[in-house]
Design an enzyme around this catalytic site. Structure first.
Site, PDB file in Angstrom:
ATOM      1  N   ASP A 107       0.815  -1.212   0.000  1.00  0.00           N
ATOM      2  CA  ASP A 107       0.000   0.000   0.000  1.00  0.00           C
ATOM      3  C   ASP A 107       0.849   1.262   0.000  1.00  0.00           C
ATOM      4  O   ASP A 107       0.423   2.303  -0.495  1.00  0.00           O
ATOM      5  CB  ASP A 107      -0.894   0.049   1.258  1.00  0.00           C
ATOM      6  CG  ASP A 107      -1.889  -1.092   1.313  1.00  0.00           C
ATOM      7  OD1 ASP A 107      -1.850  -1.952   0.412  1.00  0.00           O
ATOM      8  OD2 ASP A 107      -2.700  -1.132   2.256  1.00  0.00           O
ATOM      9  N   HIS A 245      -7.570  -0.109  -3.978  1.00  0.00           N
ATOM     10  CA  HIS A 245      -6.433  -0.932  -4.412  1.00  0.00           C
ATOM     11  C   HIS A 245      -6.831  -1.854  -5.562  1.00  0.00           C
ATOM     12  O   HIS A 245      -7.833  -2.548  -5.503  1.00  0.00           O
ATOM     13  CB  HIS A 245      -5.846  -1.740  -3.250  1.00  0.00           C
ATOM     14  CG  HIS A 245      -5.428  -0.850  -2.111  1.00  0.00           C
ATOM     15  ND1 HIS A 245      -5.273  -1.314  -0.829  1.00  0.00           N
ATOM     16  CD2 HIS A 245      -5.147   0.477  -2.071  1.00  0.00           C
ATOM     17  CE1 HIS A 245      -4.906  -0.314  -0.047  1.00  0.00           C
ATOM     18  NE2 HIS A 245      -4.826   0.786  -0.784  1.00  0.00           N
ATOM     19  N   ASP A 247      -5.278  -4.501  -6.620  1.00  0.00           N
ATOM     20  CA  ASP A 247      -4.738  -5.860  -6.642  1.00  0.00           C
ATOM     21  C   ASP A 247      -5.691  -6.956  -6.169  1.00  0.00           C
ATOM     22  O   ASP A 247      -5.281  -8.111  -6.009  1.00  0.00           O
ATOM     23  CB  ASP A 247      -3.378  -5.932  -5.915  1.00  0.00           C
ATOM     24  CG  ASP A 247      -3.424  -5.412  -4.493  1.00  0.00           C
ATOM     25  OD1 ASP A 247      -4.465  -4.907  -4.061  1.00  0.00           O
ATOM     26  OD2 ASP A 247      -2.382  -5.510  -3.804  1.00  0.00           O
ATOM     27  N   ARG A 264     -16.321  -7.078 -10.389  1.00  0.00           N
ATOM     28  CA  ARG A 264     -15.883  -5.686 -10.574  1.00  0.00           C
ATOM     29  C   ARG A 264     -15.377  -5.506 -12.008  1.00  0.00           C
ATOM     30  O   ARG A 264     -14.186  -5.536 -12.269  1.00  0.00           O
ATOM     31  CB  ARG A 264     -14.760  -5.365  -9.595  1.00  0.00           C
ATOM     32  CG  ARG A 264     -15.170  -5.530  -8.153  1.00  0.00           C
ATOM     33  CD  ARG A 264     -13.925  -5.501  -7.273  1.00  0.00           C
ATOM     34  NE  ARG A 264     -14.269  -5.444  -5.877  1.00  0.00           N
ATOM     35  CZ  ARG A 264     -13.382  -5.575  -4.901  1.00  0.00           C
ATOM     36  NH1 ARG A 264     -12.106  -5.768  -5.176  1.00  0.00           N
ATOM     37  NH2 ARG A 264     -13.768  -5.509  -3.641  1.00  0.00           N
ATOM     38  N   SER A 300     -12.128  -7.510   1.073  1.00  0.00           N
ATOM     39  CA  SER A 300     -13.232  -8.331   0.583  1.00  0.00           C
ATOM     40  C   SER A 300     -12.785  -9.777   0.355  1.00  0.00           C
ATOM     41  O   SER A 300     -11.611 -10.124   0.489  1.00  0.00           O
ATOM     42  CB  SER A 300     -13.720  -7.749  -0.740  1.00  0.00           C
ATOM     43  OG  SER A 300     -12.725  -7.951  -1.723  1.00  0.00           O
ATOM     44  N   CYS A 352      -0.728  -7.785  -1.232  1.00  0.00           N
ATOM     45  CA  CYS A 352      -0.721  -6.643  -0.305  1.00  0.00           C
ATOM     46  C   CYS A 352       0.418  -6.746   0.707  1.00  0.00           C
ATOM     47  O   CYS A 352       1.005  -5.736   1.098  1.00  0.00           O
ATOM     48  CB  CYS A 352      -2.011  -6.604   0.520  1.00  0.00           C
ATOM     49  SG  CYS A 352      -3.527  -6.712  -0.414  1.00  0.00           S
TER      50      CYS A 352
HETATM   51  O1  DAV Z   1     -10.929  -5.802  -2.643  1.00  0.00           O
HETATM   52  O2  DAV Z   1     -10.926  -5.851  -0.558  1.00  0.00           O
HETATM   53  C1  DAV Z   1      -8.051  -5.616  -1.118  1.00  0.00           C
HETATM   54  C2  DAV Z   1      -6.716  -5.022  -1.359  1.00  0.00           C
HETATM   55  C3  DAV Z   1      -6.156  -4.376  -0.163  1.00  0.00           C
HETATM   56  N1  DAV Z   1      -4.784  -3.943  -0.376  1.00  0.00           N
HETATM   57  C4  DAV Z   1     -10.432  -5.500  -1.589  1.00  0.00           C
HETATM   58  C5  DAV Z   1      -9.139  -4.744  -1.576  1.00  0.00           C
END
Ligand code: DAV
Length: 374
Positions: A107, A245, A247, A264, A300, A352
């Site tokens: 990040d 983010h 990724d 998405r 997520s 991450c």
């Molecule tokens: O889609 O929850 C996760 C990435 C966090 N660096 C998400 C983002």
């Protein structure tokens, strides 16, 4: 030990990496950019505190196991130095009652070629997070005469950086209205100053794909465009209410192949066109193993696609993500399962939790046919 900082993309053979630590990670104190209400986990709106010690221990166990696995494959692994993240911090403009942590170096640190750039960040709780990486960056600076150490301008993060009453309005919207706001790129950040998180950038040699999101504004992308003037910066968005983010949404795997989130969808048609025109295949990711977020996690279930590519034939995938592993296996990868779900609440998955220091390989142009204006 010989140190060389260099990484141009997400897939060249990885030789040196930073792996985060869970130590002292906080459910951060309230701040304008963050909307959180977790009464079911003991953190109702307005409260904050350290994540439970038993969760932290489990996360550190998985992080240490991952670091050891990488080392066994000949990859050098460095770790950050945690701060006391429970401490309040302040600048002349504001006071924030806690920081966050140092599990997700991705990040904060953006490696592009010989440069590591400290991102601005856009949460007050993450304003000082770069300090956890300073012992490493100082060392790289001493040991590698070609290392370019850069830091983006620290944002003020005053009230003017955040839209007033954003959350109140957001919660009153229908799903369709939320999507409409995403299409308009209308999230919490104003355009008063450049803001970006390093994890909104996907690196493909000459081309950097940057997601505009809840933590990266158009001014931030403009700053990156001026800063990396030898690169082509593509501003992209995806179908997601609160994007954060790139990724767990769009992941380049090797030259000619990228993994795209099955829900998405890209809302930037030029992006699809660019990949198509240059002979890239975009595949939809597999179904995630989990049907809800991990306890106390902002991230997520799409951490299923937050994979770390070790070289164009080898990829680390979270061990419970059976379907994602099978898909990558079918795509010709050797898949290394890595237990990592207990790390989710500390800030993410395998991508991450890492930041590139050195990958073999050089700067290449994977998109020689460009699209004017994109
Ligand atoms: O889609 O929850 C996760 C990435 C966090 N660096 C998400 C983002």
């Amino acid at each position: 030990m010989h140190t060389k900082v260099c990484s141009w993309n997400e897939w060249d053979p990885l030789r040196h990496v930073i792996v985060g630590r869970a130590d002292g990670t906080m459910v951060q104190a309230p701040e304008p950019a963050v909307d959180r209400d977790w009464p079911e986990y003991g953190f109702p709106r307005g409260s904050w505190g350290r994540l439970p010690k038993e969760m932290e221990d489990k996360a550190n166990e998985q992080l240490d196991h991952f670091a050891a696995l990488l080392e066994r494959r000949g990859i050098r692994v460095d770790r950050p130095t945690p701060l006391d993240f429970s401490r309040p911090v302040e600048t002349p403009d504001w006071r924030q009652e806690s920081m966050f942590g140092c599990m997700p170096p991705r990040d904060v640190l953006l490696t592009v070629g010989h440069e590591i750039l400290e991102a601005t960040m856009s949460y007050r709780s993450r304003w000082f997070e770069y300090l956890a990486y300073r012992p490493l960056l100082e060392r790289y600076f001493r040991e590698d005469p070609e290392f370019r150490w850069e830091a983006a301008p620290k944002p003020r993060l005053t009230e003017r950086t955040y839209k007033k009453d954003y959350w109140k309005i957001f919660h009153s919207l229908s799903e369709e209205e939320k999507l409409e706001r995403t299409r308009r790129r209308d999230w919490i950040l104003t355009e008063v100053e450049p803001c970006f998180d390093a994890a909104d950038v996907a690196r493909c040699g000459r081309d950097l794909f940057v997601q505009q999101s809840t933590v990266t504004n158009a001014a931030g992308i403009d700053w990156l465009r001026r800063h990396f003037s030898g690169h082509r910066i593509h501003s992209v968005i995806f179908q997601e209410d609160q994007p954060m983010h790139i990724d767990a949404t769009f992941v380049p795997l090797r030259p000619g192949l990228a993994l795209s989130n099955r829900v998405r969808k890209p809302l930037t048609p030029e992006m699809i066109e660019l990949f198509r025109k240059n002979g890239w295949e975009i595949v939809e990711c597999a179904k995630p193993a989990h049907d809800k977020k991990a306890k106390l996690s902002f991230c997520s279930v799409w951490l299923s696609m937050n994979v770390l590519v070790l070289d164009p034939k080898t990829v680390c995938v979270e061990a419970s993500e059976v379907e994602q592993m099978e898909q990558l296996d079918r795509l010709g990868f050797e898949v290394i399962p890595v237990p990592f779900w207990d790390v989710a609440a500390f800030g993410g998955g395998l991508h991450c939790a890492t930041a590139d220091v050195y990958r073999e390989g050089s700067l290449e142009d994977y998109f020689p046919r460009q699209i004017p204006g994109f």
